[in-house]
Design a protein around this motif. Structure first.
Motif, PDB file in Angstrom:
ATOM      1  N   TRP A 137      57.390 -50.499 -20.398  1.00  0.00           N
ATOM      2  CA  TRP A 137      58.486 -50.450 -19.615  1.00  0.00           C
ATOM      3  C   TRP A 137      59.872 -50.421 -20.641  1.00  0.00           C
ATOM      4  CZ3 TRP A 137      61.671 -54.592 -17.234  1.00  0.00           C
ATOM      5  CH2 TRP A 137      61.784 -54.058 -16.104  1.00  0.00           C
ATOM      6  N   THR A 138      61.128 -50.017 -19.484  1.00  0.00           N
ATOM      7  CA  THR A 138      62.303 -50.540 -20.189  1.00  0.00           C
ATOM      8  C   THR A 138      63.246 -50.658 -18.926  1.00  0.00           C
ATOM      9  OG1 THR A 138      63.226 -48.717 -20.697  1.00  0.00           O
ATOM     10  CG2 THR A 138      62.149 -49.987 -22.202  1.00  0.00           C
ATOM     11  N   ARG A 139      64.400 -51.400 -19.396  1.00  0.00           N
ATOM     12  CA  ARG A 139      65.367 -52.005 -18.300  1.00  0.00           C
ATOM     13  C   ARG A 139      66.155 -51.889 -18.905  1.00  0.00           C
ATOM     14  NH1 ARG A 139      66.122 -51.645 -12.456  1.00  0.00           N
ATOM     15  NH2 ARG A 139      67.738 -52.351 -11.703  1.00  0.00           N
ATOM     16  N   ASN A 140      67.675 -52.221 -19.339  1.00  0.00           N
ATOM     17  CA  ASN A 140      68.611 -52.079 -20.206  1.00  0.00           C
ATOM     18  C   ASN A 140      68.377 -52.552 -21.570  1.00  0.00           C
ATOM     19  OD1 ASN A 140      71.413 -52.770 -21.199  1.00  0.00           O
ATOM     20  ND2 ASN A 140      71.045 -54.556 -19.637  1.00  0.00           N
ATOM     21  N   LYS A 141      68.273 -53.835 -21.844  1.00  0.00           N
ATOM     22  CA  LYS A 141      68.045 -54.280 -23.030  1.00  0.00           C
ATOM     23  C   LYS A 141      66.420 -54.684 -23.053  1.00  0.00           C
ATOM     24  CE  LYS A 141      72.696 -53.311 -24.385  1.00  0.00           C
ATOM     25  NZ  LYS A 141      73.032 -53.666 -22.896  1.00  0.00           N
ATOM     26  N   GLU A 180      78.443 -55.555 -22.570  1.00  0.00           N
ATOM     27  CA  GLU A 180      78.211 -55.022 -21.600  1.00  0.00           C
ATOM     28  C   GLU A 180      77.663 -55.647 -20.328  1.00  0.00           C
ATOM     29  OE1 GLU A 180      77.006 -53.668 -23.941  1.00  0.00           O
ATOM     30  OE2 GLU A 180      75.751 -52.982 -23.751  1.00  0.00           O
ATOM     31  N   ASP A 181      76.689 -56.601 -20.738  1.00  0.00           N
ATOM     32  CA  ASP A 181      76.226 -57.002 -19.972  1.00  0.00           C
ATOM     33  C   ASP A 181      76.625 -59.238 -19.745  1.00  0.00           C
ATOM     34  OD1 ASP A 181      73.962 -55.429 -20.706  1.00  0.00           O
ATOM     35  OD2 ASP A 181      73.333 -56.085 -23.194  1.00  0.00           O
ATOM     36  N   ASN A 218      78.117 -59.642 -17.192  1.00  0.00           N
ATOM     37  CA  ASN A 218      77.727 -60.307 -16.039  1.00  0.00           C
ATOM     38  C   ASN A 218      76.538 -60.539 -15.776  1.00  0.00           C
ATOM     39  OD1 ASN A 218      81.024 -60.436 -15.455  1.00  0.00           O
ATOM     40  ND2 ASN A 218      81.144 -58.187 -15.390  1.00  0.00           N
ATOM     41  N   ARG A 264      59.710 -56.210 -11.988  1.00  0.00           N
ATOM     42  CA  ARG A 264      59.684 -54.526 -11.988  1.00  0.00           C
ATOM     43  C   ARG A 264      58.633 -54.945 -12.935  1.00  0.00           C
ATOM     44  NH1 ARG A 264      64.105 -53.570  -9.559  1.00  0.00           N
ATOM     45  NH2 ARG A 264      64.375 -51.757  -8.945  1.00  0.00           N
ATOM     46  N   LYS A 295      55.059 -56.032 -12.306  1.00  0.00           N
ATOM     47  CA  LYS A 295      54.814 -54.681 -10.830  1.00  0.00           C
ATOM     48  C   LYS A 295      54.293 -53.166 -12.212  1.00  0.00           C
ATOM     49  CE  LYS A 295      56.380 -50.835  -8.684  1.00  0.00           C
ATOM     50  NZ  LYS A 295      57.305 -49.944  -7.890  1.00  0.00           N
ATOM     51  N   HIS A 296      55.118 -53.419 -13.360  1.00  0.00           N
ATOM     52  CA  HIS A 296      53.637 -52.682 -13.860  1.00  0.00           C
ATOM     53  C   HIS A 296      53.086 -53.050 -15.323  1.00  0.00           C
ATOM     54  CE1 HIS A 296      57.390 -49.274 -14.110  1.00  0.00           C
ATOM     55  NE2 HIS A 296      58.108 -50.327 -13.361  1.00  0.00           N
ATOM     56  N   LEU A 300      50.690 -52.660 -12.492  1.00  0.00           N
ATOM     57  CA  LEU A 300      50.270 -50.903 -13.328  1.00  0.00           C
ATOM     58  C   LEU A 300      49.108 -50.989 -13.997  1.00  0.00           C
ATOM     59  CD1 LEU A 300      53.109 -49.152 -11.317  1.00  0.00           C
ATOM     60  CD2 LEU A 300      50.837 -49.173 -10.255  1.00  0.00           C
TER      61      LEU A 300
END
Lengths: 286, 361
Positions: free
Chosen positions: B49-53, B114-115, B117, B130, B133-134, B137
């Motif tokens: 799973w990935t989200r942003n970096k 960009e990160d 904030n 998340r 959760k992953h 799963l």
């Protein structure tokens, strides 16, 4: 402060004390570095390592005392603040220059990248939502699959027709139980006994003699064909006579209405004599 | 011993020393000319799973799984997580895989401008749920164990307090700086009278890794700037020791920048405000109440930790509601807790034993 002040170590504010310590370091270190007779140290690096090792505690305490002072904290903070101020100034100048040159600044690119990150987060959220739905669908499909497997198994059993004795055993047991239930009911037993009684009463055992006797008596009383023919002829003749008699009587009646009453009394007994003959014939036929 | 024998021994020792010295010089010149690439983080893993970096890794099992409940490792926001899988034979991940645990790792990645904030709120309320959760799963498990290291342990505790509805079976905190009521060196340096965190954050956007690293190293300047290198020269003749030293130094100098918003929170709310252990910390309006934590708790403290002081880690034991809680104080420092000789004999077997008893649902 994280470390305690060791004995013999000057206080942080004692500048000359520290200077004295530092000036003395080479002397004390030199004594430690002199190669012992049993372990020669030809390597200058090893000598340096030994020098550092022997004076480690002094150095550590010295610097730990320094970094723990408010003066150091102030210097540390001021350095950071100055660095930040300088960076801000450069940043603003660069931004102004790039804007003047009609070029995108770092800030512009960062904003763009932020939007990409935001999109990435949205895609992840959608993926998560889809994943949740897929989990629900998968679970439903799994339940349906289980049911189908059960049905399929039953179909296979039917298709095979030849059941094994193990598979038949429960069915046989159920049939036996049903049979026992039917035979055991009192209503069935009562009906069965009544049928048995009826079955036992065969025609041979029923007493028909009185009926037969009565039929024979009736038969005996019946006249034969010839006698019956004669009787019939006689009756026809008698009928003719009676008709004639009726006509004559009608005529006589008309006369009598005109004749005296004494003449009427002499003809009346003759009409009464025909009646017994008719009565006899009726009895014989009955 | 006769004089001849004594001289012979001395000559032999002298010869050995010369040989070692020559090897040291030769190696030193080699390394100066061609800085070696040391392979790190070599246990096979897959990204699930990935989200942003951020990436969630699943480590490929090396033996048959013996425990149903997987371990999700939450790493700190500074430095890189491969310290937990430094190199073969010196890897906590490798050891736990060998004990039949299923291992997942949440790597925050390297933030970009960009990160800037990103806040602790985002890490705790968006990323971590998340990741959990992953993990559930992917593993098919109904419960999970969380293992947090350093700031990762702080995030783990905060997350557990805010997500009591999640099936968190075990919490393992390693070198967790939680209670800042005691005045440490960093607390002195970060005093608002001297240090303007807002200005720094505004100027840099991302706090440079070197700046964070320098601050950490200054806590023990002699050790970090002198003794580390002297010990390296001493070990230059030993290939294995050199490899070990190089891999460790690679990690030490391989920091990641700190998002400025998260950094401001870290300094203001944790170091200066001590809001976590006093029940005053709010993330997106939700109060972080540590007494809501009921999971089994193992609090691991390094006896000589100068970054997360033992006194900063201990108070958690009295703040959670966990009926099953244990504190383990082991020899070593902040990093020596997870890698090195002390770790292989101390942390690894102790952690595995504690987890084994609590990782079957």
């Amino acid at each position: 402060m994280t470390s305690e002040k060791p004995s013999g170590v000057p206080s942080p504010a004692d500048f000359f004390g520290w200077l004295n310590q530092m000036l003395l370091l080479p002397t004390t270190a030199a004594a430690a570095v002199v190669p012992p007779t049993t372990s020669p140290h030809a390597d200058p690096l090893a000598m340096w390592k030994n020098f550092v090792g022997k004076n480690e505690e002094i150095w550590v305490n010295f610097l730990q005392q320094i970094v723990a002072t408010p003066e150091f904290a102030q210097a540390f903070g001021r350095t950071a603040n100055t660095s930040a101020s300088y960076r801000l100034m450069v940043k603003q100048a660069a931004k102004a220059y790039l804007e003047a040159a009609d070029m995108p600044s770092r800030e512009d690119l960062t904003r763009l990248a932020e939007q990409v990150v935001s999109l990435d987060a949205k895609v992840d959220d959608i993926g998560d939502a889809l994943g949740d739905n897929l989990v629900g669908i998968t679970q439903s499909l799994s339940r349906v699959t289980s049911l189908l497997e059960i049905v399929l198994h039953q179909v296979e059993l039917v298709e095979r027709k030849t059941l094994t004795s193990e598979e038949l055993a429960p069915l046989v047991e159920r049939l036996a139980a049903l049979e026992a239930k039917i035979l055991g009911t009192s209503e069935i037993n009562s009906l069965a006994s009544r049928v048995e009684v009826l079955e036992a009463k065969t025609p041979a055992q029923i007493d028909l003699r009185p009926i037969e006797e009565r039929l024979a008596a009736l038969e005996a009383k019946l006249p034969d064909r010839e006698v019956f023919g004669k009787v019939s002829t006689n009756l026809a003749a008698l009928e003719g006579l009676l008709t004639t008699l009726g006509q004559r009587l009608s005529g006589a009646a008309l006369t009598l209405e005109e004749a005296p009453k004494s003449a009427l009394s002499r003809t009346a007994p003759r009409a009464k004599k025909a009646k017994p003959t008719t009565e006899l014939n009726t009895e014989e036929l009955g | 011993m006769t004089t001849a024998e004594s001289n012979e021994i001395l000559a032999k020792q002298y010869q050995e020393e010369i040989e070692r010295a020559l090897k040291r010089y030769s190696r030193a010149l080699d390394y100066a000319e061609h800085p070696p690439e040391v392979p790190v983080g070599q246990s096979p893993k897959e990204v699930i799973w990935t989200r942003n970096k951020a990436k969630l890794y699943h480590y490929v099992p090396t033996v048959e799984k013996r425990h149903n409940i997987p371990i999700l490792m939450i790493y700190a926001l500074i430095n890189k997580p491969y310290i937990l899988d430094l190199r073969p034979g010196s890897s906590l991940v490798e050891y736990l895989l060998g004990q039949g645990f299923e291992i997942y790792l949440l790597d925050w990645g390297t933030p970009g401008p960009e990160d800037r904030n990103l806040k602790i709120d985002d890490y705790v309320l968006d990323y971590m749920p998340r990741a959990v959760k992953h993990t559930l799963l992917h593993s098919g498990a109904k419960e999970v164990s969380l293992l947090g290291y350093c700031i990762g342990a702080v995030l783990t505790v905060t997350f557990a307090a805010l997500h009591s509805e999640l099936p968190l079976k075990n919490l393992i905190l390693m070198a967790a700086p939680l209670d800042f009521s005691e005045q440490g060196l960093l607390r002195t340096w970060l005093d608002p009278q001297n240090f303007d965190v807002d200005q720094l954050a505004s100027a840099y956007g991302l706090i440079p890794a070197e700046m964070v690293d320098f601050g950490s190293k200054m806590l023990k300047p002699v050790n970090n700037f002198v003794l580390t290198y002297s010990s390296f020269f001493d070990k230059l003749w030993d290939d294995r020791a050199v490899e070990s030293w190089l891999s460790m130094q690679k990690w030490v100098n391989d920091g990641v920048p700190f998002s400025s918003e998260a950094f401001k929170q870290w300094i203001k709310d944790f170091y200066l405000g001590n809001k976590l252990t006093t029940g005053q910390l709010y993330l997106r309006g939700q109060r972080v109440n540590l007494s809501k934590i009921k999971s089994n708790l193992l609090n691991i403290i390094a006896e000589k930790d100068h970054i997360a002081l033992p006194s900063q880690s201990k108070p958690i034991m009295n703040l959670v509601s966990s009926p099953d809680k244990e504190q383990l104080i082991l020899p070593g420092g902040h990093v020596g807790l997870v890698v090195g000789r002390n770790a292989t004999k101390g942390l690894w077997p102790a952690l595995s034993a504690w987890m084994s008893k609590r990782s079957d649902s």
